[in-house]
Scaffold this motif. Structure first.
Motif, PDB file in Angstrom:
ATOM      1  N   UNK A 214      84.948 -30.593 -10.850  1.00 49.45           N
ATOM      2  CA  UNK A 214      84.414 -31.245 -12.041  1.00 49.45           C
ATOM      3  C   UNK A 214      83.116 -31.986 -11.708  1.00 49.45           C
ATOM      4  N   UNK A 215      82.493 -32.535 -12.734  1.00 51.87           N
ATOM      5  CA  UNK A 215      81.171 -33.142 -12.617  1.00 51.87           C
ATOM      6  C   UNK A 215      81.121 -34.310 -11.643  1.00 51.87           C
TER       7      UNK A 215
ATOM      8  N   UNK B 134      88.979 -30.603 -18.973  1.00 52.86           N
ATOM      9  CA  UNK B 134      88.242 -31.132 -17.825  1.00 52.86           C
ATOM     10  C   UNK B 134      89.199 -31.450 -16.676  1.00 52.86           C
ATOM     11  N   UNK B 135      90.363 -31.970 -17.007  1.00 52.11           N
ATOM     12  CA  UNK B 135      91.368 -32.300 -15.981  1.00 52.11           C
ATOM     13  C   UNK B 135      91.879 -31.054 -15.263  1.00 52.11           C
ATOM     14  N   UNK B 136      91.733 -29.890 -15.875  1.00 55.99           N
ATOM     15  CA  UNK B 136      92.240 -28.643 -15.304  1.00 55.99           C
ATOM     16  C   UNK B 136      91.251 -27.964 -14.347  1.00 55.99           C
ATOM     17  N   UNK B 137      90.004 -28.432 -14.329  1.00 61.40           N
ATOM     18  CA  UNK B 137      88.997 -27.788 -13.475  1.00 61.40           C
ATOM     19  C   UNK B 137      89.462 -27.829 -12.026  1.00 61.40           C
ATOM     20  N   UNK B 138      89.466 -26.662 -11.395  1.00 62.69           N
ATOM     21  CA  UNK B 138      89.872 -26.542  -9.996  1.00 62.69           C
ATOM     22  C   UNK B 138      91.368 -26.473  -9.780  1.00 62.69           C
TER      23      UNK B 138
ATOM     24  N   UNK C  57      74.684 -21.005 -19.938  1.00 64.23           N
ATOM     25  CA  UNK C  57      75.697 -20.411 -19.072  1.00 64.23           C
ATOM     26  C   UNK C  57      75.161 -19.265 -18.242  1.00 64.23           C
ATOM     27  N   UNK C  58      73.857 -19.273 -17.962  1.00 59.49           N
ATOM     28  CA  UNK C  58      73.242 -18.172 -17.208  1.00 59.49           C
ATOM     29  C   UNK C  58      73.676 -18.149 -15.742  1.00 59.49           C
ATOM     30  N   UNK C  59      74.196 -19.271 -15.258  1.00 64.91           N
ATOM     31  CA  UNK C  59      74.667 -19.411 -13.876  1.00 64.91           C
ATOM     32  C   UNK C  59      73.560 -19.409 -12.825  1.00 64.91           C
ATOM     33  N   UNK C  60      72.290 -19.525 -13.219  1.00 66.15           N
ATOM     34  CA  UNK C  60      71.217 -19.585 -12.233  1.00 66.15           C
ATOM     35  C   UNK C  60      71.329 -20.837 -11.369  1.00 66.15           C
ATOM     36  N   UNK C  61      71.952 -21.880 -11.891  1.00 60.78           N
ATOM     37  CA  UNK C  61      72.123 -23.126 -11.142  1.00 60.78           C
ATOM     38  C   UNK C  61      73.175 -22.992 -10.045  1.00 60.78           C
ATOM     39  N   UNK C  62      73.934 -21.960 -10.095  1.00 62.77           N
ATOM     40  CA  UNK C  62      75.031 -21.753  -9.155  1.00 62.77           C
ATOM     41  C   UNK C  62      74.588 -20.894  -7.972  1.00 62.77           C
ATOM     42  N   UNK C  63      75.212 -20.979  -6.843  1.00 59.69           N
ATOM     43  CA  UNK C  63      76.357 -21.837  -6.570  1.00 59.69           C
ATOM     44  C   UNK C  63      75.908 -23.261  -6.219  1.00 59.69           C
ATOM     45  N   UNK C  64      76.731 -24.189  -6.581  1.00 59.29           N
ATOM     46  CA  UNK C  64      76.513 -25.579  -6.207  1.00 59.29           C
ATOM     47  C   UNK C  64      77.064 -25.761  -4.790  1.00 59.29           C
ATOM     48  N   UNK C  65      76.307 -26.383  -3.890  1.00 61.65           N
ATOM     49  CA  UNK C  65      76.803 -26.563  -2.525  1.00 61.65           C
ATOM     50  C   UNK C  65      78.077 -27.410  -2.458  1.00 61.65           C
ATOM     51  N   UNK C  66      78.313 -28.217  -3.470  1.00 64.62           N
ATOM     52  CA  UNK C  66      79.518 -29.046  -3.508  1.00 64.62           C
ATOM     53  C   UNK C  66      80.655 -28.376  -4.279  1.00 64.62           C
ATOM     54  N   UNK C  67      80.373 -27.216  -4.873  1.00 61.45           N
ATOM     55  CA  UNK C  67      81.401 -26.488  -5.598  1.00 61.45           C
ATOM     56  C   UNK C  67      81.563 -26.891  -7.054  1.00 61.45           C
ATOM     57  N   UNK C  68      80.641 -27.701  -7.578  1.00 60.96           N
ATOM     58  CA  UNK C  68      80.727 -28.096  -8.980  1.00 60.96           C
ATOM     59  C   UNK C  68      80.485 -26.870  -9.853  1.00 60.96           C
ATOM     60  N   UNK C  69      81.367 -26.636 -10.805  1.00 62.61           N
ATOM     61  CA  UNK C  69      81.197 -25.538 -11.755  1.00 62.61           C
ATOM     62  C   UNK C  69      80.358 -26.083 -12.915  1.00 62.61           C
ATOM     63  N   UNK C  70      79.053 -26.057 -12.737  1.00 59.34           N
ATOM     64  CA  UNK C  70      78.133 -26.685 -13.687  1.00 59.34           C
ATOM     65  C   UNK C  70      78.260 -26.090 -15.091  1.00 59.34           C
ATOM     66  N   UNK C  71      78.207 -24.765 -15.264  1.00 60.78           N
ATOM     67  CA  UNK C  71      78.315 -24.223 -16.617  1.00 60.78           C
ATOM     68  C   UNK C  71      79.629 -24.599 -17.313  1.00 60.78           C
ATOM     69  N   UNK C  72      80.725 -24.596 -16.591  1.00 55.59           N
ATOM     70  CA  UNK C  72      82.011 -24.962 -17.193  1.00 55.59           C
ATOM     71  C   UNK C  72      82.014 -26.428 -17.612  1.00 55.59           C
ATOM     72  N   UNK C  73      81.497 -27.304 -16.761  1.00 59.16           N
ATOM     73  CA  UNK C  73      81.413 -28.717 -17.115  1.00 59.16           C
ATOM     74  C   UNK C  73      80.583 -28.908 -18.379  1.00 59.16           C
ATOM     75  N   UNK C  74      79.456 -28.213 -18.473  1.00 59.24           N
ATOM     76  CA  UNK C  74      78.600 -28.347 -19.648  1.00 59.24           C
ATOM     77  C   UNK C  74      79.251 -27.740 -20.893  1.00 59.24           C
ATOM     78  N   UNK C  75      79.996 -26.668 -20.716  1.00 59.33           N
ATOM     79  CA  UNK C  75      80.710 -26.087 -21.855  1.00 59.33           C
ATOM     80  C   UNK C  75      81.696 -27.101 -22.424  1.00 59.33           C
ATOM     81  N   UNK C  76      82.422 -27.770 -21.551  1.00 61.75           N
ATOM     82  CA  UNK C  76      83.380 -28.771 -22.007  1.00 61.75           C
ATOM     83  C   UNK C  76      82.669 -29.972 -22.618  1.00 61.75           C
ATOM     84  N   UNK C  77      81.533 -30.353 -22.066  1.00 60.09           N
ATOM     85  CA  UNK C  77      80.757 -31.446 -22.651  1.00 60.09           C
ATOM     86  C   UNK C  77      80.290 -31.079 -24.050  1.00 60.09           C
TER      87      UNK C  77
END
Length: 123
Positions: free
Chosen positions: A91-92, A78-82, A42-62
């Motif tokens: 979402x992913x 997962x259905x609540x993302x965004x 969850x370091x967020x270094x992958x962010x921001x995603x140009x498409x707006x995917x919340x990568x850390x949140x998706x992985x947390x739910x996974x």
């Protein structure tokens, strides 16, 4: 000081681990290896995603699904993302495989692959 003394006492114990202790350690190591592929801190270094995917949140739910077996909970969240303020982003399934995130990930996670797996498992 009491905690330091306790730590010194434990560290000074030169007796070998029991068979049960060794088995527990080996089981934990095996489980860590199994889960290492999606070890997002969850370091967020992958962010921001140009498409707006919340990568850390998706992985947390996974992780709720994969690690803890809380699949129904993970799918519901997962259905609540965004859709709610504290679950911003997409979402992913919004990933377009650009790969910018993977170049920035210090854990070298195969983010695109994991996002596909996340979308498949949680949709």
């Amino acid at each position: 000081m009491e905690m330091v003394e306790e730590n010194v006492k434990v560290a000074s114990n030169i007796s070998a681990l029991s068979e049960n202790e060794l088995q527990s350690i080996n089981a934990a190591m095996t489980e860590n290896k199994r889960l290492a592929e999606l070890y997002c801190t969850g370091c967020n270094y992958c962010m921001p995603c140009p498409q707006g995917v919340n990568i850390p949140l998706n992985f947390q739910l996974m992780n709720y699904h994969r690690v803890y077996g809380l699949t129904d909970y993970a799918r519901n969240e997962y259905k609540k993302i965004g859709k709610i303020d504290w679950m911003k982003g997409k979402d992913a399934s919004a990933c377009i495989n650009c790969g910018l995130c993977e170049k920035k990930c210090p854990q070298k996670i195969e983010i695109r692959k994991q996002l596909k797996e996340t979308a498949a498992a949680l949709q």
